[in-house]
Motif scaffolding. Structure first.
Motif, PDB file in Angstrom:
ATOM      1  N   GLU A   1      -4.337   0.171  -7.792  1.00 63.55           N
ATOM      2  CA  GLU A   1      -5.783   0.250  -7.655  1.00 63.55           C
ATOM      3  C   GLU A   1      -6.147   0.688  -6.246  1.00 63.55           C
ATOM      4  O   GLU A   1      -5.360   0.540  -5.307  1.00 63.55           O
ATOM      5  CB  GLU A   1      -6.436  -1.103  -7.949  1.00 63.55           C
ATOM      6  N   GLU A   2      -7.346   1.237  -6.111  1.00 66.79           N
ATOM      7  CA  GLU A   2      -7.895   1.514  -4.787  1.00 66.79           C
ATOM      8  C   GLU A   2      -8.709   0.313  -4.340  1.00 66.79           C
ATOM      9  O   GLU A   2      -9.471  -0.258  -5.132  1.00 66.79           O
ATOM     10  CB  GLU A   2      -8.802   2.743  -4.819  1.00 66.79           C
ATOM     11  N   ASP A   3      -8.567  -0.072  -3.073  1.00 69.83           N
ATOM     12  CA  ASP A   3      -9.472  -1.055  -2.486  1.00 69.83           C
ATOM     13  C   ASP A   3     -10.026  -0.475  -1.196  1.00 69.83           C
ATOM     14  O   ASP A   3      -9.920   0.735  -0.961  1.00 69.83           O
ATOM     15  CB  ASP A   3      -8.787  -2.412  -2.295  1.00 69.83           C
TER      16      ASP A   3
ATOM     17  N   PHE B   1      -6.458   4.845   3.618  1.00 74.02           N
ATOM     18  CA  PHE B   1      -7.560   5.785   3.751  1.00 74.02           C
ATOM     19  C   PHE B   1      -7.952   5.973   5.219  1.00 74.02           C
ATOM     20  O   PHE B   1      -7.838   5.058   6.037  1.00 74.02           O
ATOM     21  CB  PHE B   1      -8.790   5.292   2.989  1.00 74.02           C
TER      22      PHE B   1
ATOM     23  N   PRO C   1     -11.274   7.793   0.726  1.00 77.05           N
ATOM     24  CA  PRO C   1     -11.464   6.798  -0.337  1.00 77.05           C
ATOM     25  C   PRO C   1     -11.883   7.493  -1.631  1.00 77.05           C
ATOM     26  O   PRO C   1     -12.684   8.425  -1.609  1.00 77.05           O
ATOM     27  CB  PRO C   1     -12.594   5.924   0.219  1.00 77.05           C
TER      28      PRO C   1
ATOM     29  N   PHE D   1      -7.689   8.813  -5.289  1.00 73.28           N
ATOM     30  CA  PHE D   1      -6.793   8.507  -6.403  1.00 73.28           C
ATOM     31  C   PHE D   1      -7.545   8.067  -7.662  1.00 73.28           C
ATOM     32  O   PHE D   1      -6.918   7.851  -8.706  1.00 73.28           O
ATOM     33  CB  PHE D   1      -5.820   7.395  -6.004  1.00 73.28           C
ATOM     34  N   ALA D   2      -8.861   7.905  -7.580  1.00 74.02           N
ATOM     35  CA  ALA D   2      -9.624   7.254  -8.651  1.00 74.02           C
ATOM     36  C   ALA D   2      -9.465   7.948 -10.003  1.00 74.02           C
ATOM     37  O   ALA D   2      -9.179   7.309 -11.021  1.00 74.02           O
ATOM     38  CB  ALA D   2     -11.092   7.169  -8.264  1.00 74.02           C
TER      39      ALA D   2
ATOM     40  N   TYR E   1       0.826  -1.202   0.000  1.00 73.55           N
ATOM     41  CA  TYR E   1       0.000   0.000   0.000  1.00 73.55           C
ATOM     42  C   TYR E   1       0.862   1.255   0.000  1.00 73.55           C
ATOM     43  O   TYR E   1       1.693   1.451   0.881  1.00 73.55           O
ATOM     44  CB  TYR E   1      -0.941   0.009   1.205  1.00 73.55           C
TER      45      TYR E   1
ATOM     46  N   GLY F   1      -6.868   1.178   0.893  1.00 75.54           N
ATOM     47  CA  GLY F   1      -6.075   2.308   0.401  1.00 75.54           C
ATOM     48  C   GLY F   1      -5.610   2.116  -1.019  1.00 75.54           C
ATOM     49  O   GLY F   1      -6.264   1.442  -1.814  1.00 75.54           O
ATOM     50  N   LEU F   2      -4.466   2.694  -1.337  1.00 76.35           N
ATOM     51  CA  LEU F   2      -3.875   2.599  -2.672  1.00 76.35           C
ATOM     52  C   LEU F   2      -2.953   1.380  -2.691  1.00 76.35           C
ATOM     53  O   LEU F   2      -1.868   1.389  -2.122  1.00 76.35           O
ATOM     54  CB  LEU F   2      -3.080   3.867  -2.989  1.00 76.35           C
TER      55      LEU F   2
END
Length: 231
Positions: free
Chosen positions: A74-76, A26, A38, A41-42, A22, A79-80
């Motif tokens: 990716e974001e989950d 978040f 959250p 970063f999308a 990570y 976090g990143l």
């Protein structure tokens, strides 16, 4: 451009130079008073995907010292999350790999530009950022951003040996099993509890009474996670 540093578990860097972890988490108040929301970063990740680019992997934010590539970001829910690969064909990549394995470098640090943010009590919420790069750094900061696992040949070999020893009736010592859990990214306290309680009772053949059902359940869940990591 702003930067933020996070801890990582360097023992999980594979011989091939790959690692998963990570770059940011978040909802966690960091040392400078920021909280990353959250979704922050999308849009940046979507732009990189659209333009077929990726944030840089640098050494201590130095744009003249790239050391690898981020193969997946990716974001989950946490976090990143990213999978990175050090380029071992380069001098800097090999040096970074050696320092990571030796524990001399313990941090990830993101370089970003704030797009949207707002005050929130005594903190500042980052609601949208432009992710420029993620660096390896010797400056750890946030213990919640950790490497969680590496799909490496080394981990697969450890699991194969673990399974073989169980089949042959010669289970690994508790400490060895704890080390495998730690290599797979299980937090230290949890790995110690699972290995020293659930696993220890299982290999001694003690019955699954009500008193130890939670530990054995945790052990079964950990084994299932390890199996998925090695596949």
């Amino acid at each position: 451009m702003h930067t933020k540093a996070f801890d990582l578990h360097v023992k999980d860097v594979s011989e091939e130079g790959t690692f998963v972890g990570y770059g940011a988490v978040f909802g966690n108040l960091d040392r400078v008073g920021d909280i990353i929301d959250p979704g922050a970063f999308a849009k940046s990740l979507a732009r990189h995907t659209r333009e077929k680019t990726s944030p840089l992997m640098l050494w201590n934010h130095n744009p003249s010292e790239p050391i690898g590539v981020w193969e997946d970001l990716e974001e989950d829910g946490k976090g990143l999350r990213g999978k990175g690969r050090l380029v071992l064909e380069t001098t800097k990549g090999r040096e970074a790999h050696a320092l990571l394995k030796a524990g001399a470098v313990r941090g990830l640090s993101i370089g970003y530009r704030t797009i949207k943010g707002e005050p929130s009590g005594n903190a500042y919420k980052l609601k949208e950022v432009d992710l420029v790069e993620i660096s390896l750094t010797a400056m750890p900061a946030n213990p919640k951003a950790l490497i969680t696992g590496v799909k490496s040949e080394a981990l697969a070999a450890d699991l194969e040996e673990f399974a073989r020893r169980l089949r042959d009736g010669e289970p690994l010592p508790v400490k060895n099993f704890e080390d495998i859990l730690r290599e797979a990214g299980v937090p230290k306290a949890m790995a110690t509890q699972i290995a020293s309680v659930g696993y220890a009772k299982a290999i001694r053949g003690e019955p699954e009474g009500k008193a130890n059902e939670p530990e054995l359940t945790a052990l079964k869940e950990a084994l299932a996670s390890l199996k998925s990591l090695s596949s």
